[in-house]
Design a protein around this motif. Structure first.
Motif, PDB file in Angstrom:
ATOM      1  N   LEU A  37      -4.924   6.378 -43.107  1.00 12.88           N
ATOM      2  CA  LEU A  37      -4.544   5.059 -42.935  1.00 12.88           C
ATOM      3  C   LEU A  37      -3.092   4.842 -42.827  1.00 12.88           C
ATOM      4  CD1 LEU A  37      -7.468   3.099 -44.581  1.00 12.88           C
ATOM      5  CD2 LEU A  37      -6.751   2.899 -42.128  1.00 12.88           C
ATOM      6  N   SER A  38      -2.454   5.277 -44.114  1.00 18.18           N
ATOM      7  CA  SER A  38      -0.966   5.253 -44.150  1.00 18.18           C
ATOM      8  C   SER A  38      -0.385   6.170 -43.082  1.00 18.18           C
ATOM      9  CB  SER A  38      -0.616   6.246 -45.439  1.00 18.18           C
ATOM     10  OG  SER A  38       0.847   6.078 -45.750  1.00 18.18           O
ATOM     11  N   PHE A  39      -0.820   7.089 -42.604  1.00 15.72           N
ATOM     12  CA  PHE A  39      -0.046   7.753 -41.483  1.00 15.72           C
ATOM     13  C   PHE A  39      -0.284   7.069 -40.086  1.00 15.72           C
ATOM     14  CE2 PHE A  39      -0.093  10.964 -38.047  1.00 15.72           C
ATOM     15  CZ  PHE A  39       1.168  11.353 -38.032  1.00 15.72           C
ATOM     16  N   LEU A  40      -1.345   6.466 -39.893  1.00 18.43           N
ATOM     17  CA  LEU A  40      -1.593   5.459 -38.756  1.00 18.43           C
ATOM     18  C   LEU A  40      -0.683   4.278 -38.702  1.00 18.43           C
ATOM     19  CD1 LEU A  40      -5.337   5.444 -38.289  1.00 18.43           C
ATOM     20  CD2 LEU A  40      -3.726   6.567 -36.650  1.00 18.43           C
ATOM     21  N   TYR A  41      -0.527   3.660 -40.131  1.00 16.53           N
ATOM     22  CA  TYR A  41       0.365   2.402 -40.119  1.00 16.53           C
ATOM     23  C   TYR A  41       1.928   2.962 -40.058  1.00 16.53           C
ATOM     24  CZ  TYR A  41      -3.052  -0.824 -41.301  1.00 16.53           C
ATOM     25  OH  TYR A  41      -4.101  -1.682 -41.431  1.00 16.53           O
ATOM     26  N   TYR A  42       2.113   4.134 -40.515  1.00 18.78           N
ATOM     27  CA  TYR A  42       3.566   4.641 -40.336  1.00 18.78           C
ATOM     28  C   TYR A  42       3.934   5.001 -39.027  1.00 18.78           C
ATOM     29  CZ  TYR A  42       7.435   7.772 -41.151  1.00 18.78           C
ATOM     30  OH  TYR A  42       8.955   8.472 -41.305  1.00 18.78           O
ATOM     31  N   LEU A  43       2.914   5.455 -38.144  1.00 15.78           N
ATOM     32  CA  LEU A  43       3.149   5.540 -36.641  1.00 15.78           C
ATOM     33  C   LEU A  43       3.176   4.300 -35.855  1.00 15.78           C
ATOM     34  CD1 LEU A  43       0.638   8.358 -35.713  1.00 15.78           C
ATOM     35  CD2 LEU A  43       3.038   8.588 -35.889  1.00 15.78           C
ATOM     36  N   GLY A  44       2.560   3.262 -36.704  1.00 16.56           N
ATOM     37  CA  GLY A  44       2.568   2.050 -35.829  1.00 16.56           C
ATOM     38  C   GLY A  44       3.937   1.164 -36.205  1.00 16.56           C
ATOM     39  N   ASN A  45       5.023   1.821 -37.102  1.00 16.75           N
ATOM     40  CA  ASN A  45       6.028   1.069 -37.734  1.00 16.75           C
ATOM     41  C   ASN A  45       5.759   0.154 -38.626  1.00 16.75           C
ATOM     42  OD1 ASN A  45       8.746   1.759 -38.050  1.00 16.75           O
ATOM     43  ND2 ASN A  45       9.301   0.371 -36.567  1.00 16.75           N
TER      44      ASN A  45
ATOM     45  N   GLN B  68       2.540  -1.761 -44.937  1.00 19.23           N
ATOM     46  CA  GLN B  68       1.134  -1.378 -44.886  1.00 19.23           C
ATOM     47  C   GLN B  68       0.865   0.355 -45.251  1.00 19.23           C
ATOM     48  OE1 GLN B  68      -1.155  -3.260 -45.664  1.00 19.23           O
ATOM     49  NE2 GLN B  68      -2.176  -3.775 -43.912  1.00 19.23           N
ATOM     50  N   ALA B  69       1.843   0.894 -44.380  1.00 18.20           N
ATOM     51  CA  ALA B  69       1.901   2.477 -44.835  1.00 18.20           C
ATOM     52  C   ALA B  69       2.195   2.881 -46.152  1.00 18.20           C
ATOM     53  CB  ALA B  69       2.702   3.119 -44.095  1.00 18.20           C
ATOM     54  N   THR B  70       3.156   1.994 -46.745  1.00 18.50           N
ATOM     55  CA  THR B  70       3.440   2.319 -48.272  1.00 18.50           C
ATOM     56  C   THR B  70       2.222   2.038 -49.108  1.00 18.50           C
ATOM     57  OG1 THR B  70       5.795   1.747 -47.792  1.00 18.50           O
ATOM     58  CG2 THR B  70       5.132   1.643 -50.082  1.00 18.50           C
ATOM     59  N   ASN B  71       1.525   0.897 -48.825  1.00 20.55           N
ATOM     60  CA  ASN B  71       0.460   0.444 -49.845  1.00 20.55           C
ATOM     61  C   ASN B  71      -0.630   1.490 -49.770  1.00 20.55           C
ATOM     62  OD1 ASN B  71       1.726  -1.930 -50.215  1.00 20.55           O
ATOM     63  ND2 ASN B  71       0.772  -3.087 -48.744  1.00 20.55           N
ATOM     64  N   TYR B  72      -0.967   2.299 -48.474  1.00 19.33           N
ATOM     65  CA  TYR B  72      -1.925   3.102 -48.459  1.00 19.33           C
ATOM     66  C   TYR B  72      -1.688   4.573 -48.899  1.00 19.33           C
ATOM     67  CZ  TYR B  72      -5.459   0.188 -46.185  1.00 19.33           C
ATOM     68  OH  TYR B  72      -6.272  -1.042 -46.059  1.00 19.33           O
ATOM     69  N   ALA B  73      -0.405   4.645 -48.814  1.00 19.02           N
ATOM     70  CA  ALA B  73       0.483   6.067 -49.373  1.00 19.02           C
ATOM     71  C   ALA B  73       0.128   6.100 -50.729  1.00 19.02           C
ATOM     72  CB  ALA B  73       1.718   6.195 -48.896  1.00 19.02           C
ATOM     73  N   ASP B  74       0.446   4.756 -51.487  1.00 16.14           N
ATOM     74  CA  ASP B  74       0.293   4.692 -53.046  1.00 16.14           C
ATOM     75  C   ASP B  74      -1.051   4.898 -53.374  1.00 16.14           C
ATOM     76  OD1 ASP B  74       2.955   4.230 -53.225  1.00 16.14           O
ATOM     77  OD2 ASP B  74       2.923   2.042 -53.248  1.00 16.14           O
ATOM     78  N   LEU B  75      -2.045   4.185 -52.514  1.00 15.39           N
ATOM     79  CA  LEU B  75      -3.427   4.332 -52.944  1.00 15.39           C
ATOM     80  C   LEU B  75      -3.887   5.703 -52.792  1.00 15.39           C
ATOM     81  CD1 LEU B  75      -6.169   3.018 -53.382  1.00 15.39           C
ATOM     82  CD2 LEU B  75      -6.545   2.617 -50.873  1.00 15.39           C
ATOM     83  N   ALA B  76      -3.495   6.409 -51.711  1.00 18.34           N
ATOM     84  CA  ALA B  76      -3.848   7.883 -51.593  1.00 18.34           C
ATOM     85  C   ALA B  76      -3.671   8.587 -52.732  1.00 18.34           C
ATOM     86  CB  ALA B  76      -3.274   8.318 -50.187  1.00 18.34           C
ATOM     87  N   VAL B  77      -2.191   8.572 -53.187  1.00 18.39           N
ATOM     88  CA  VAL B  77      -1.537   9.216 -54.241  1.00 18.39           C
ATOM     89  C   VAL B  77      -2.054   8.871 -55.371  1.00 18.39           C
ATOM     90  CG1 VAL B  77       0.633   9.636 -55.563  1.00 18.39           C
ATOM     91  CG2 VAL B  77       0.745   9.597 -53.115  1.00 18.39           C
ATOM     92  N   ASN B  78      -2.412   7.726 -55.829  1.00 14.58           N
ATOM     93  CA  ASN B  78      -3.050   7.326 -57.221  1.00 14.58           C
ATOM     94  C   ASN B  78      -4.550   7.997 -56.956  1.00 14.58           C
ATOM     95  OD1 ASN B  78      -0.946   5.886 -57.679  1.00 14.58           O
ATOM     96  ND2 ASN B  78      -1.539   3.770 -57.339  1.00 14.58           N
TER      97      ASN B  78
END
Length: 199
Positions: free
Chosen positions: A23-31, A35-45
């Motif tokens: 999800l983080s990657f998809l939001y990152y691609l969508g600029n 949202q990308a940061t939120n999901y990246a945090d969730l993934a790492v946690n």
């Protein structure tokens, strides 16, 4: 894809981490950096040892301008998986941005050993040697690059420029002509060729 991945958010931590990473990657691609940061945090946690999650987190931090912190995430991803090529490539880019050229070169040379025919890696190596003001090495890497992507007009014009700087007009002419053949609208190439014919 987003809707499907969001269904996995309530699962156990490893599945949740994988879904959040994607999800983080998809939001990152969508600029959509927030949202990308939120999901990246969730993934790492959810899974601190997931190299893809750490790489995504590094990407969001990099996109927000903090290259030093991004490099830390990439290094952590590499500690968890030394063959995580995305983390190694992005670490090289972060070092390049931070003007830590020797460390960037080290990253890209390691990557070249893993991915010998990667056009992106060959281009970065040429670019770094150009920054280090070593045109001969830059030319060597660009020649390897055009063996992988022989019709890239930007690479061909860069080769022409380097040969021109080195004083080899015939080689410069050859590569500028090749660049013009594949992309006849590049004004810089047209100007150089015009000046060459005037000379």
């Amino acid at each position: 894809a987003l809707e499907t991945l969001k269904m996995f958010e309530k699962k156990d931590s490893r599945v949740k981490s994988a879904a959040a990473t994607n999800l983080s990657f998809l939001y990152y691609l969508g600029n959509e950096l927030e949202q990308a940061t939120n999901y990246a945090d969730l993934a790492v946690n959810s899974d601190r040892y997931n190299p893809a999650a750490l790489t995504n987190k590094g990407n969001t931090v990099f996109a927000n301008g903090d290259c030093e912190k991004a490099a830390e995430f990439y290094k952590e991803a590499l500690r968890n998986d030394s063959l995580c090529t995305e983390a190694l490539y992005n670490l090289g880019l972060a070092y390049k941005k931070l003007n830590r050229i020797d460390e960037a070169l080290d990253c890209f040379l390691k990557l070249h050993a893993i991915l010998p025919n990667s056009a992106q890696v060959l281009y970065q190596l040429a670019s770094i040697y150009q920054i280090m003001e070593d045109p001969n090495q830059a030319i060597e890497w660009l020649l390897q690059l055009i063996s992988v992507v022989p019709t890239d007009p930007q690479v061909l014009s860069k080769l022409g420029n380097l040969y021109d700087i080195e004083g080899d007009k015939s080689q410069a002419f050859h590569y500028y002509c090749e660049s013009y053949r594949y992309f006849p609208s590049n004004i810089e190439v047209i100007e150089w060729l015009g000046a060459y014919y005037i000379d």
